[in-house]
Design a protein around this motif. Sequence first.
Motif, PDB file in Angstrom:
ATOM      1  N   GLY A 120      -3.066   2.447  13.021  1.00 62.14           N
ATOM      2  CA  GLY A 120      -2.740   2.407  11.611  1.00 62.14           C
ATOM      3  C   GLY A 120      -2.126   3.710  11.158  1.00 62.14           C
ATOM      4  O   GLY A 120      -2.508   4.775  11.642  1.00 62.14           O
ATOM      5  N   GLY A 123      -2.801   3.882   6.160  1.00 57.68           N
ATOM      6  CA  GLY A 123      -3.650   2.794   5.698  1.00 57.68           C
ATOM      7  C   GLY A 123      -3.189   1.408   6.082  1.00 57.68           C
ATOM      8  O   GLY A 123      -3.823   0.409   5.739  1.00 57.68           O
ATOM      9  N   ALA A 124      -2.100   1.313   6.821  1.00 61.99           N
ATOM     10  CA  ALA A 124      -1.571   0.010   7.235  1.00 61.99           C
ATOM     11  C   ALA A 124      -1.526  -0.086   8.752  1.00 61.99           C
ATOM     12  O   ALA A 124      -1.196   0.883   9.423  1.00 61.99           O
ATOM     13  CB  ALA A 124      -0.167  -0.210   6.653  1.00 61.99           C
ATOM     14  N   THR A 127       2.264  -2.885  13.736  1.00 65.68           N
ATOM     15  CA  THR A 127       2.307  -4.021  14.664  1.00 65.68           C
ATOM     16  C   THR A 127       3.422  -3.929  15.689  1.00 65.68           C
ATOM     17  O   THR A 127       3.435  -4.680  16.640  1.00 65.68           O
ATOM     18  CB  THR A 127       2.454  -5.341  13.873  1.00 65.68           C
ATOM     19  OG1 THR A 127       3.632  -5.284  13.079  1.00 65.68           O
ATOM     20  CG2 THR A 127       1.237  -5.588  13.021  1.00 65.68           C
TER      21      THR A 127
END
Length: 128
Positions: A120, A123-124, A127
């Motif tokens: 991450g 905060g994300a 992918t």
Amino acid sequence: MPHLDVHVLEGDLAGRETALIQKLTDAVVTVYGEWARSITVVRLIGVPPNRWGIGGTPARAPSPSVTFGIREAAFNRPDADEIVARLVSGVTDAVVGVLGERVRAGLTVELVGTPAGRTGVGGAVVTA
């Protein structure tokens, strides 16, 4: 993003930080290409004397230890063995070029693959 964490005795590191960061980044760029320069992260962790143990006792002059975090997918490429060999060799030569030949024999480089979706940033979950 290539991430390199380097554990080294503080006394060996003092005054050589910039050179070591530059040489390690150059080693990554030699394998991946110039595009990787701006995303290569190097963290130097200076260990005080008597806080590095080997065999149950403080080590006198341990060689540095490098943990190299890369995407797990790199190990699934057809040229993975060549990439691993070039990274280990290049990182070793970079550290030895700054700290001296005495560290070569015991210097460890561990490549650690991170699966997609297991990192991450801000905060994300990343992918890709």
